[in-house]
Design a protein around this motif. Structure first.
Motif, mmCIF file in Angstrom:
data_model
loop_
_atom_site.group_PDB
_atom_site.id
_atom_site.type_symbol
_atom_site.label_atom_id
_atom_site.label_comp_id
_atom_site.label_asym_id
_atom_site.label_seq_id
_atom_site.Cartn_x
_atom_site.Cartn_y
_atom_site.Cartn_z
ATOM 1 N N ILE A 82 48.393 -2.277 -20.503
ATOM 2 C CA ILE A 82 47.856 -1.004 -19.786
ATOM 3 C C ILE A 82 47.160 -1.154 -18.684
ATOM 4 C CG2 ILE A 82 46.499 1.155 -20.507
ATOM 5 C CD1 ILE A 82 46.907 0.443 -23.541
ATOM 6 N N ASP A 83 47.536 -0.584 -17.646
ATOM 7 C CA ASP A 83 46.799 -0.591 -16.496
ATOM 8 C C ASP A 83 46.147 0.376 -16.059
ATOM 9 O OD1 ASP A 83 47.670 -3.401 -16.244
ATOM 10 O OD2 ASP A 83 49.514 -2.808 -15.415
ATOM 11 N N GLY A 84 44.938 0.322 -15.213
ATOM 12 C CA GLY A 84 44.240 1.579 -15.016
ATOM 13 C C GLY A 84 43.554 2.188 -15.770
ATOM 14 N N ALA A 85 43.341 1.663 -17.058
ATOM 15 C CA ALA A 85 42.456 2.421 -18.175
ATOM 16 C C ALA A 85 41.193 1.583 -18.439
ATOM 17 C CB ALA A 85 43.366 2.805 -19.350
ATOM 18 N N SER A 86 40.186 2.397 -18.568
ATOM 19 C CA SER A 86 38.966 1.900 -19.031
ATOM 20 C C SER A 86 39.195 1.063 -20.428
ATOM 21 C CB SER A 86 37.773 2.685 -18.965
ATOM 22 O OG SER A 86 37.923 3.895 -20.025
ATOM 23 N N PRO A 132 60.642 -6.756 -16.343
ATOM 24 C CA PRO A 132 61.354 -8.078 -16.867
ATOM 25 C C PRO A 132 60.539 -9.066 -17.552
ATOM 26 C CG PRO A 132 61.756 -7.453 -14.652
ATOM 27 C CD PRO A 132 60.789 -6.448 -14.895
ATOM 28 N N GLY A 133 60.858 -9.924 -18.589
ATOM 29 C CA GLY A 133 59.891 -10.609 -19.383
ATOM 30 C C GLY A 133 59.697 -10.083 -20.768
ATOM 31 N N GLY A 134 60.230 -8.911 -20.970
ATOM 32 C CA GLY A 134 59.847 -8.208 -22.211
ATOM 33 C C GLY A 134 58.294 -7.357 -22.353
ATOM 34 N N LEU A 135 57.877 -7.074 -21.256
ATOM 35 C CA LEU A 135 56.455 -6.355 -21.392
ATOM 36 C C LEU A 135 56.758 -4.791 -20.989
ATOM 37 C CD1 LEU A 135 53.556 -6.750 -20.898
ATOM 38 C CD2 LEU A 135 53.798 -7.009 -18.789
ATOM 39 N N LEU A 136 56.461 -3.942 -21.785
ATOM 40 C CA LEU A 136 55.972 -2.476 -21.838
ATOM 41 C C LEU A 136 54.741 -2.193 -20.989
ATOM 42 C CD1 LEU A 136 57.044 0.238 -22.488
ATOM 43 C CD2 LEU A 136 55.484 0.027 -24.430
ATOM 44 N N GLN A 137 54.938 -1.884 -19.849
ATOM 45 C CA GLN A 137 53.872 -1.607 -18.890
ATOM 46 C C GLN A 137 53.626 -0.008 -18.881
ATOM 47 O OE1 GLN A 137 54.100 -1.862 -14.875
ATOM 48 N NE2 GLN A 137 52.194 -3.168 -14.684
ATOM 49 N N ILE A 138 52.262 0.211 -19.113
ATOM 50 C CA ILE A 138 51.848 1.741 -18.956
ATOM 51 C C ILE A 138 50.701 1.597 -17.942
ATOM 52 C CG2 ILE A 138 50.598 3.702 -20.271
ATOM 53 C CD1 ILE A 138 51.769 2.596 -22.810
ATOM 54 N N VAL A 139 51.114 2.383 -17.015
ATOM 55 C CA VAL A 139 50.004 2.607 -15.792
ATOM 56 C C VAL A 139 49.627 4.175 -15.908
ATOM 57 C CG1 VAL A 139 49.692 2.493 -13.273
ATOM 58 C CG2 VAL A 139 51.454 1.010 -14.572
ATOM 59 N N VAL A 140 48.120 4.214 -16.054
ATOM 60 C CA VAL A 140 47.525 5.394 -16.199
ATOM 61 C C VAL A 140 46.415 5.796 -14.974
ATOM 62 C CG1 VAL A 140 47.768 5.440 -18.796
ATOM 63 C CG2 VAL A 140 45.487 4.709 -17.753
ATOM 64 N N THR A 141 46.306 7.072 -14.851
ATOM 65 C CA THR A 141 45.142 7.579 -13.937
ATOM 66 C C THR A 141 44.140 8.486 -14.724
ATOM 67 O OG1 THR A 141 46.693 7.422 -12.168
ATOM 68 C CG2 THR A 141 44.679 8.806 -11.858
ATOM 69 N N GLU A 142 43.007 7.967 -14.957
ATOM 70 C CA GLU A 142 41.977 8.579 -15.850
ATOM 71 C C GLU A 142 41.634 9.775 -14.890
ATOM 72 O OE1 GLU A 142 38.834 6.372 -17.382
ATOM 73 O OE2 GLU A 142 40.339 4.558 -17.860
ATOM 74 N N ARG A 143 41.155 10.708 -15.727
ATOM 75 C CA ARG A 143 40.495 12.005 -15.097
ATOM 76 C C ARG A 143 39.067 11.542 -14.800
ATOM 77 N NH1 ARG A 143 43.485 16.384 -15.477
ATOM 78 N NH2 ARG A 143 45.029 16.606 -17.043
ATOM 79 N N ASP A 144 38.484 12.156 -13.456
ATOM 80 C CA ASP A 144 37.035 11.605 -13.055
ATOM 81 C C ASP A 144 36.152 12.788 -13.590
ATOM 82 O OD1 ASP A 144 35.087 10.462 -11.734
ATOM 83 O OD2 ASP A 144 35.806 10.925 -9.828
ATOM 84 N N PRO A 145 35.428 12.641 -14.347
ATOM 85 C CA PRO A 145 34.262 13.320 -14.670
ATOM 86 C C PRO A 145 33.511 13.723 -13.559
ATOM 87 C CG PRO A 145 33.888 11.749 -15.881
ATOM 88 C CD PRO A 145 35.127 11.505 -15.358
ATOM 89 N N VAL A 146 33.031 14.969 -13.306
ATOM 90 C CA VAL A 146 32.197 15.360 -12.311
ATOM 91 C C VAL A 146 30.891 16.185 -12.866
ATOM 92 C CG1 VAL A 146 34.012 15.420 -10.474
ATOM 93 C CG2 VAL A 146 33.370 17.711 -11.615
ATOM 94 N N ILE A 147 31.194 16.855 -13.860
ATOM 95 C CA ILE A 147 29.928 17.565 -14.463
ATOM 96 C C ILE A 147 29.711 17.315 -16.077
ATOM 97 C CG2 ILE A 147 31.295 19.668 -14.725
ATOM 98 C CD1 ILE A 147 28.811 21.358 -13.594
ATOM 99 N N LEU A 148 28.609 17.430 -16.422
ATOM 100 C CA LEU A 148 28.219 17.602 -17.862
ATOM 101 C C LEU A 148 28.445 18.882 -18.295
ATOM 102 C CD1 LEU A 148 25.648 14.905 -18.298
ATOM 103 C CD2 LEU A 148 28.147 14.789 -19.397
ATOM 104 N N TRP A 149 28.923 19.284 -19.670
ATOM 105 C CA TRP A 149 28.821 20.617 -20.177
ATOM 106 C C TRP A 149 28.253 20.606 -21.385
ATOM 107 C CZ3 TRP A 149 33.653 23.086 -22.858
ATOM 108 C CH2 TRP A 149 33.590 24.391 -23.235
ATOM 109 N N ARG A 150 27.421 21.274 -21.663
ATOM 110 C CA ARG A 150 26.577 21.442 -22.991
ATOM 111 C C ARG A 150 27.171 22.418 -23.722
ATOM 112 N NH1 ARG A 150 21.725 19.292 -24.486
ATOM 113 N NH2 ARG A 150 21.577 18.639 -22.419
ATOM 114 N N THR A 151 27.436 22.106 -24.783
ATOM 115 C CA THR A 151 28.181 22.897 -25.852
ATOM 116 C C THR A 151 27.400 23.045 -27.192
ATOM 117 O OG1 THR A 151 29.676 21.494 -26.844
ATOM 118 C CG2 THR A 151 30.486 22.656 -24.871
#
Length: 290
Positions: A82-86, A132-151
Motif C-alpha cells: 500500500i503506497d501513499g497512505a498513512s 511482476p513478482g507477485g505483488l498486489l500494489q494499491i496506490v492511494v491518494t488521501e483526502r487532505d483535511p482543511v477544517i474541523l467540524w464540531r458535531t
C-alpha cells in the motif's frame, strides 16, 4: 433437312440454367459459404451438448485447464503493498481486504478491490494493479483535511470538498486547522474557508464559525462576541465589519452581537454591563439637566 435430336442439344436445361444463375447470386453464395456451414456446425454442437454427461466432462476439462494455468508461479500473487497512505489508513485498508496469499491473479477482481478502497472516507482515489513478482500494489491518494467540524458526536476532520475524512480525537492535536460547527456546515466548507481567509486582523480573535439554520454563518470571536452574517454575501458583510472595526474599533467595545443580516441596517447588541453603564450615564445627564 434432318430434324435436330433434343437429347444432343448442347444448351442447358431449364433447371440447370436456373441453378447456374442462382449460384451467381452473391447472397446465395454467402449462404452456401457462411450461413449453411455455421448452421450445420451449430446444430451438431447443440446435439452433442444435449447429453449431460458430455457437458460435465467438458466443464471438468475446462476447469482443470484453467486451474493449471491460474496456479502457475508467474500468475500467483504472494503479497500486498500500500503506497501513499498513512499508517492508520493502511491498517484500515488491510482490514477491509481479507485476502489470503498466495492467490492467483485470475481470482482477484481488481475493479472490486479499487471500489472498496475508495469507499473509505479518507481516500480520494486509488489505483490497483498486479506487479511482476507477485505483488498486489494499491496506490492511494488521501483526502487532505482543511477544517474541523464540531458535531454532537465530537470533532471530525473535513476536506475542502466536504468529505469527512475521519474523527479528530482532540482540538489540540490539530491547532493549525480552523473550526466550524452546526448542522450542514460540511456542505459549505469552501465559503467557510473564504471567511477565514478574509478575517485579516481579526484572525487571532476568531474562535470559529457556526452554521445557523442550514442557511447562514455566525462568526464567533473571543469575549463571547458574535457577528451575524447574511445568507448571501457573507464574505462581503464580514469584510465590512472588519473595515468598521479598523476605523472605529467597534469590536473593542463592550458589545455582544454585530448583526449584519440586513445590509441596509446593521445593528449591534450591547453587553448587559454596557447597557447599565449607558443607563447610569444617561440618568446623570438628565439629573444635571434639571
Amino acid at each position: 433437312m434432318q430434324p435436330v435430336d433434343a437429347r444432343n442439344d448442347p444448351a442447358p436445361s431449364r433447371w440447370a440454367y436456373r441453378l447456374e444463375r442462382l449460384l451467381l447470386t452473391p447472397l446465395f453464395r454467402l449462404f452456401l459459404r457462411v450461413v449453411l456451414p455455421f448452421t450445420v456446425v451449430a446444430a451438431a454442437t447443440l446435439v452433442w451438448l444435449s447429453d449431460q454427461d458430455r457437458r460435465d466432462r467438458l466443464l471438468m476439462v475446462y476447469n482443470d485447464l484453467r486451474t493449471e494455468i491460474a496456479t502457475r508461479p508467474e500468475f500467483m500473487v504472494s503479497a500486498m503493498a500500500i503506497d501513499g497512505a498513512s499508517k492508520g489508513i493502511a491498517e484500515d485498508i488491510r482490514e477491509i481486504m481479507p485476502l489470503d496469499f498466495p492467490a492467483s491473479s485470475f481470482d482477484l477482481d481488481l475493479d472490486a478491490i479499487q471500489r472498496r478502497v475508495t469507499e473509505l472516507p479518507a481516500i480520494a482515489k486509488a489505483s490497483v494493479r498486479v506487479k511482476p513478482g507477485g505483488l498486489l500494489q494499491i496506490v492511494v491518494t488521501e483526502r487532505d483535511p482543511v477544517i474541523l467540524w464540531r458535531t454532537y458526536d465530537g470533532l471530525a476532520l473535513v476536506d475542502r470538498d466536504g468529505y469527512v475524512t475521519g474523527p479528530a480525537r482532540a482540538r489540540g492535536l490539530h491547532p493549525e486547522l480552523p473550526l466550524m460547527a452546526g448542522a450542514g456546515a460540511e456542505r459549505h466548507v469552501s465559503e467557510a474557508m473564504r471567511l477565514y481567509a478574509a478575517a485579516g486582523p481579526l484572525a487571532p480573535r476568531l474562535r470559529g464559525l457556526v452554521r445557523v439554520g442550514h442557511r447562514r454563518w455566525d462568526v464567533v470571536l473571543d469575549n463571547d462576541q458574535r457577528i451575524l452574517l447574511p445568507e448571501y454575501g457573507a464574505v462581503q458583510a464580514f469584510e465590512r465589519v472588519i473595515a468598521l472595526n479598523e476605523v472605529q474599533d467597534m469590536l473593542e467595545r463592550n458589545l455582544l452581537v454585530v448583526d449584519m443580516r440586513l445590509a441596509a441596517r446593521p445593528t449591534i447588541r450591547l453587553a448587559e454591563a454596557a447597557v447599565e453603564e449607558w443607563w447610569r450615564i444617561s440618568q446623570i445627564s438628565v439629573g444635571n439637566g434639571q
